[in-house]
Design a protein around this motif. Structure first.
Motif, mmCIF file in Angstrom:
data_model
loop_
_atom_site.group_PDB
_atom_site.id
_atom_site.type_symbol
_atom_site.label_atom_id
_atom_site.label_comp_id
_atom_site.label_asym_id
_atom_site.label_seq_id
_atom_site.Cartn_x
_atom_site.Cartn_y
_atom_site.Cartn_z
ATOM 1 N N UNK A 121 45.557 32.073 36.152
ATOM 2 C CA UNK A 121 46.463 32.741 37.229
ATOM 3 C C UNK A 121 45.367 33.780 37.855
ATOM 4 N N UNK A 122 44.288 34.072 37.546
ATOM 5 C CA UNK A 122 43.605 35.291 38.158
ATOM 6 C C UNK A 122 42.712 34.437 39.220
ATOM 7 N N UNK A 123 42.408 33.109 38.788
ATOM 8 C CA UNK A 123 41.617 32.603 39.891
ATOM 9 C C UNK A 123 42.426 32.028 40.917
ATOM 10 N N UNK A 124 43.801 31.827 40.591
ATOM 11 C CA UNK A 124 44.718 31.332 41.713
ATOM 12 C C UNK A 124 44.924 32.539 42.691
ATOM 13 N N UNK A 125 44.967 33.679 42.200
ATOM 14 C CA UNK A 125 45.152 35.073 43.030
ATOM 15 C C UNK A 125 43.919 35.095 43.863
ATOM 16 N N UNK A 126 42.402 34.905 43.322
ATOM 17 C CA UNK A 126 41.558 35.033 44.125
ATOM 18 C C UNK A 126 41.284 34.063 45.146
ATOM 19 N N UNK A 127 41.887 32.753 44.896
ATOM 20 C CA UNK A 127 42.047 31.720 45.827
ATOM 21 C C UNK A 127 43.017 32.106 46.952
ATOM 22 N N UNK A 128 43.992 32.739 46.700
ATOM 23 C CA UNK A 128 45.069 32.891 47.791
ATOM 24 C C UNK A 128 44.445 34.019 48.591
ATOM 25 N N UNK A 129 44.188 35.293 47.830
ATOM 26 C CA UNK A 129 43.515 36.307 48.491
ATOM 27 C C UNK A 129 42.136 35.985 49.562
ATOM 28 N N UNK A 130 41.324 35.157 49.051
ATOM 29 C CA UNK A 130 40.057 35.005 49.882
ATOM 30 C C UNK A 130 40.414 34.100 50.963
ATOM 31 N N UNK A 131 41.253 32.985 51.184
ATOM 32 C CA UNK A 131 41.380 32.367 52.265
ATOM 33 C C UNK A 131 42.500 33.205 53.379
ATOM 34 N N UNK A 132 43.335 34.027 52.941
ATOM 35 C CA UNK A 132 44.385 34.757 53.761
ATOM 36 C C UNK A 132 43.493 35.743 54.332
ATOM 37 N N UNK A 133 42.678 36.444 53.579
ATOM 38 C CA UNK A 133 41.793 37.470 54.379
ATOM 39 C C UNK A 133 40.815 36.937 55.284
ATOM 40 N N UNK A 134 40.149 35.693 54.843
ATOM 41 C CA UNK A 134 39.226 35.089 55.921
ATOM 42 C C UNK A 134 40.009 34.734 57.143
ATOM 43 N N UNK A 135 41.331 34.027 57.184
ATOM 44 C CA UNK A 135 41.890 33.499 58.217
ATOM 45 C C UNK A 135 42.230 34.803 58.962
ATOM 46 N N UNK A 136 42.744 35.869 58.388
ATOM 47 C CA UNK A 136 43.075 37.029 59.046
ATOM 48 C C UNK A 136 42.130 37.782 59.984
ATOM 49 N N UNK A 137 40.803 37.714 59.481
ATOM 50 C CA UNK A 137 39.587 38.342 59.938
ATOM 51 C C UNK A 137 39.225 37.137 61.241
ATOM 52 N N UNK A 138 39.636 35.933 61.186
ATOM 53 C CA UNK A 138 39.144 35.107 62.401
ATOM 54 C C UNK A 138 40.103 35.253 63.473
ATOM 55 N N UNK A 139 41.407 35.925 63.203
ATOM 56 C CA UNK A 139 42.445 36.410 64.327
ATOM 57 C C UNK A 139 41.395 37.166 65.548
ATOM 58 N N UNK A 140 40.643 37.722 64.852
ATOM 59 C CA UNK A 140 39.840 38.997 65.847
ATOM 60 C C UNK A 140 38.613 37.932 66.221
#
Length: 209
Positions: A121-140
């Motif tokens: 479950x913790x690994x899944x949370x890390x997976x979700x946050x890592x890509x969502x944050x990364x994609x959010x940064x690339x908006x800029x």
């Protein structure tokens, strides 16, 4: 082929690999519902695809993500934000491998989760946050770093979709109805974003060669 282009091709390949891997594993799991059941159930303890699912999904996908993330780090040595997103994608790859190694319990939603389930479950949370944050940064970064407004808009849409489907996905945990669909939309949005970014960077790097 230089390493960076190999990494970018790895990123482009991720959604194709995911679709094929999940389809194959699902076909080997009698009665498996892509609409209702979690992706993790393909590798759950006691599942008929317990051993094969991480071998054809989590582990190779983890390597593909790690290669792509490393290529981003190499491509933008003078951009801390871009390198940060590369690190996040590498972390996502490590999370994928970890989630595959530490299987979830039967049904993936036990009242008393095992240690393996907790780590999963913790690994899944890390997976979700890592890509969502990364994609959010690339908006800029899309318009600023690679002069692509389209990439910025694409990153925004993928980030929003991944976040918006979180609520119905969480609500579907108890009922089980539609959870698989919402999870696939959630993760699919991020993986498609990875592929889109990889394609833009591959074209950009190839045009300079």
């Amino acid at each position: 082929m230089e390493f960076k282009n190999l990494g970018f091709l790895s990123g482009i390949l991720t959604p194709i690999w995911l679709i094929v891997g999940v389809t194959v594993a699902g076909a080997l799991y009698p009665g498996y519902s892509h609409f209702n059941q979690a992706l993790s159930e393909l590798g759950a303890i006691g599942a008929p695809t317990h051993l094969i699912s991480p071998m054809i999904n989590n582990y190779p996908l983890g390597v593909l993500f790690a290669l792509f993330g490393t290529s981003i780090i190499k491509e933008f040595p003078y951009s801390k934000l871009a390198r940060f997103t590369g690190v996040l994608i590498v972390i996502h790859g490590v999370g994928s491998i970890t989630a595959g190694y530490f299987s979830c319990d039967v049904g993936c939603n036990p009242q008393s989760p095992s240690e393996s389930q907790i780590i999963h479950n913790l690994s899944g949370l890390v997976m979700f946050l890592s890509l969502v944050i990364a994609s959010g940064v690339w908006v800029h970064l899309g318009p600023k770093l690679v002069e692509s407004k389209a990439l910025g808009i694409f990153s925004l849409l993928c980030t929003l979709l991944a976040i918006v489907v979180l609520l119905p996905m969480i609500l579907a945990i108890e009922s089980g109805l539609g959870f698989g669909l919402y999870q696939r939309l959630n993760y699919g949005a991020s993986v498609v974003w990875v592929s889109g970014l990889a394609y833009v960077l591959f074209k950009r790097n190839s045009s300079r060669s």
